[in-house]
Design a protein around this motif. Structure first.
Motif, PDB file in Angstrom:
ATOM      1  N   ARG A 227     -28.552  22.991 -17.901  1.00 15.94           N
ATOM      2  CA  ARG A 227     -27.542  24.034 -17.679  1.00 15.94           C
ATOM      3  C   ARG A 227     -26.255  23.397 -17.138  1.00 15.94           C
ATOM      4  NH1 ARG A 227     -30.630  26.813 -15.070  1.00 15.94           N
ATOM      5  NH2 ARG A 227     -31.334  28.159 -16.773  1.00 15.94           N
ATOM      6  N   TYR A 230     -24.339  21.577 -19.874  1.00 12.20           N
ATOM      7  CA  TYR A 230     -23.619  22.439 -20.816  1.00 12.20           C
ATOM      8  C   TYR A 230     -22.440  23.145 -20.156  1.00 12.20           C
ATOM      9  CZ  TYR A 230     -26.781  21.619 -24.679  1.00 12.20           C
ATOM     10  OH  TYR A 230     -27.472  21.025 -25.710  1.00 12.20           O
ATOM     11  N   LEU A 231     -22.481  23.315 -18.854  1.00 13.18           N
ATOM     12  CA  LEU A 231     -21.312  23.869 -18.169  1.00 13.18           C
ATOM     13  C   LEU A 231     -20.097  22.965 -18.351  1.00 13.18           C
ATOM     14  CD1 LEU A 231     -22.853  25.268 -14.860  1.00 13.18           C
ATOM     15  CD2 LEU A 231     -21.630  26.581 -16.607  1.00 13.18           C
ATOM     16  N   TYR A 233     -19.308  21.540 -20.998  1.00  9.29           N
ATOM     17  CA  TYR A 233     -18.706  21.839 -22.287  1.00  9.29           C
ATOM     18  C   TYR A 233     -17.693  22.977 -22.192  1.00  9.29           C
ATOM     19  CZ  TYR A 233     -21.740  18.725 -24.904  1.00  9.29           C
ATOM     20  OH  TYR A 233     -22.366  17.617 -25.409  1.00  9.29           O
ATOM     21  N   PHE A 251     -18.272  28.679 -25.700  1.00  7.05           N
ATOM     22  CA  PHE A 251     -18.241  28.455 -24.258  1.00  7.05           C
ATOM     23  C   PHE A 251     -16.942  28.947 -23.627  1.00  7.05           C
ATOM     24  CE2 PHE A 251     -21.582  25.787 -25.689  1.00  7.05           C
ATOM     25  CZ  PHE A 251     -22.431  25.587 -24.612  1.00  7.05           C
ATOM     26  N   LEU A 255     -19.089  32.333 -21.356  1.00 10.42           N
ATOM     27  CA  LEU A 255     -19.699  31.130 -20.813  1.00 10.42           C
ATOM     28  C   LEU A 255     -21.184  31.323 -20.538  1.00 10.42           C
ATOM     29  CD1 LEU A 255     -19.551  28.261 -19.696  1.00 10.42           C
ATOM     30  CD2 LEU A 255     -18.801  29.235 -17.509  1.00 10.42           C
ATOM     31  N   ASP A 256     -21.543  32.389 -19.834  1.00 10.75           N
ATOM     32  CA  ASP A 256     -22.939  32.584 -19.455  1.00 10.75           C
ATOM     33  C   ASP A 256     -23.849  32.698 -20.678  1.00 10.75           C
ATOM     34  OD1 ASP A 256     -22.256  32.507 -16.793  1.00 10.75           O
ATOM     35  OD2 ASP A 256     -22.182  34.687 -16.558  1.00 10.75           O
ATOM     36  N   VAL A 259     -24.064  29.160 -22.517  1.00  9.03           N
ATOM     37  CA  VAL A 259     -24.907  28.225 -21.770  1.00  9.03           C
ATOM     38  C   VAL A 259     -26.372  28.625 -21.899  1.00  9.03           C
ATOM     39  CG1 VAL A 259     -25.507  27.401 -19.465  1.00  9.03           C
ATOM     40  CG2 VAL A 259     -23.113  27.490 -20.170  1.00  9.03           C
TER      41      VAL A 259
END
Length: 324
Positions: A227, A230-231, A233, A251, A255-256, A259
């Motif tokens: 996680r 990927y944040l 990104y 993203f 976002l949530d 991810v």
């Protein structure tokens, strides 16, 4: 089926700060470690003008990793070809490939970040033409000279073009198996419809989010590390367009959700679960797997321990698999 490890981005992020020289020392130690463990290769990644020092020049790093190993392949996943001087990139790739005995995998991509094109003085609308010119220059200089050219794409049209050129494809680890299956079919179709250039079907590799552990707490930690990775990104503005089989993964817009979609591709658990996940990837059309385990927050000693277990307990059961 062959197995590699990546992506080595050589970052020093806000969450895991370190001196900028540290990841460059560690990547050489990891190259030796992966060769000792019997992995096929390691994959590097390139971006420009990001706060954390994300590797901006993958070919010198690849050359250094190849110099400290004798069997390991090293791939660029991806070198952003439109941002390079085509002749210089082709000549350097050919030289490294020749000096390493053909162990360089030249992965090339279009790039997508406006700041990178602006910073390099390249118009984004010219990226396709520059990409094609770069590929043509590599072909003219006989790259790969025993190495392999790979393309990064997330669309059926993009992978079909790579197949039509007789070149391999490396797919993102965030792609669910439904999209992997669709892209693998498009890659094969592109090669067949172009008259099967080269005579041997080009291979399709895929990054997969995998973590081998018998400890539920470590499996949960691996999901947290995925996680966090990927944040990052979100800052890079990465996205995957909607396909027939898969909804969009943006993203920037949500976002949530994005991810969550990316982390959901992770297979974390005991050896049997990992074997099942890798066999599913094989059945989806994947020839080679790159374990996406160089991720934000994962301690190197934990990564090494896990990779050692994968090499001992999982890979021997899969090494003879070939995609149908």
């Amino acid at each position: 089926m062959k197995f590699g490890v990546g992506l080595y981005c050589l970052q020093a992020t806000a969450a895991t700060p370190r001196h900028p020289t540290v990841p460059y020392r560690e990547v050489l130690a990891d190259a030796r470690f992966l060769e000792q463990q019997g992995y096929e290769g390691m994959w590097l990644s390139e971006h420009h003008f990001f706060y954390d020092g994300y590797c901006p020049a993958v070919l010198p790093v690849a050359a250094a990793a190849l110099a400290v190993t004798t069997r390991l392949r090293v791939g660029t996943g991806m070198m952003l070809l439109p941002l390079q001087d085509a002749t210089r990139a082709a000549r350097l790739s050919a030289d490294i490939a020749a000096r390493s005995g053909g162990r360089l995998d030249v992965g090339v991509g279009l790039g997508y970040r406006d700041v990178e094109f602006d910073g390099k003085g390249v118009r984004r609308q010219d990226r396709v033409a520059r990409h094609r010119a770069g590929l043509a220059e590599m072909e003219r200089l006989a790259v790969p000279a025993g190495a392999t050219v790979w393309n990064g794409s997330a669309t059926p049209k993009g992978v079909a073009r790579a197949g039509a050129r007789g070149q391999g494809v490396l797919l993102s680890g965030a792609n669910p198996l439904s999209l992997v299956r669709e892209l693998a079919a498009a890659h094969r179709a592109g090669w067949e419809e172009a008259g099967r250039p080269g005579g041997t079907r080009p291979r399709l590799a895929a990054l997969r989010n995998v973590w081998l552990t018998d400890n539920p707490a470590e499996a949960a930690a691996a999901l947290d590390w995925q996680r966090a990775s990927y944040l990052l990104y979100a800052g890079l503005g990465w996205s995957v367009a909607q396909q027939e089989s898969t909804e969009a993964m943006d993203f920037r817009a949500d976002l949530d959700k994005a991810v969550g979609q990316a982390v959901a591709t992770t297979v974390a658990g005991p050896a049997g679960q990992i074997l099942e996940g890798l066999q599913e990837a094989h059945e989806a059309g994947v020839d080679d797997v790159v374990f996406r385990v160089i991720i934000e927050g994962a301690p190197s000693e934990v990564v090494h321990r896990m990779l050692g277990r994968l090499a001992d307990d999982v890979l021997p059961h899969l090494e003879n698999l070939e995609a149908a």
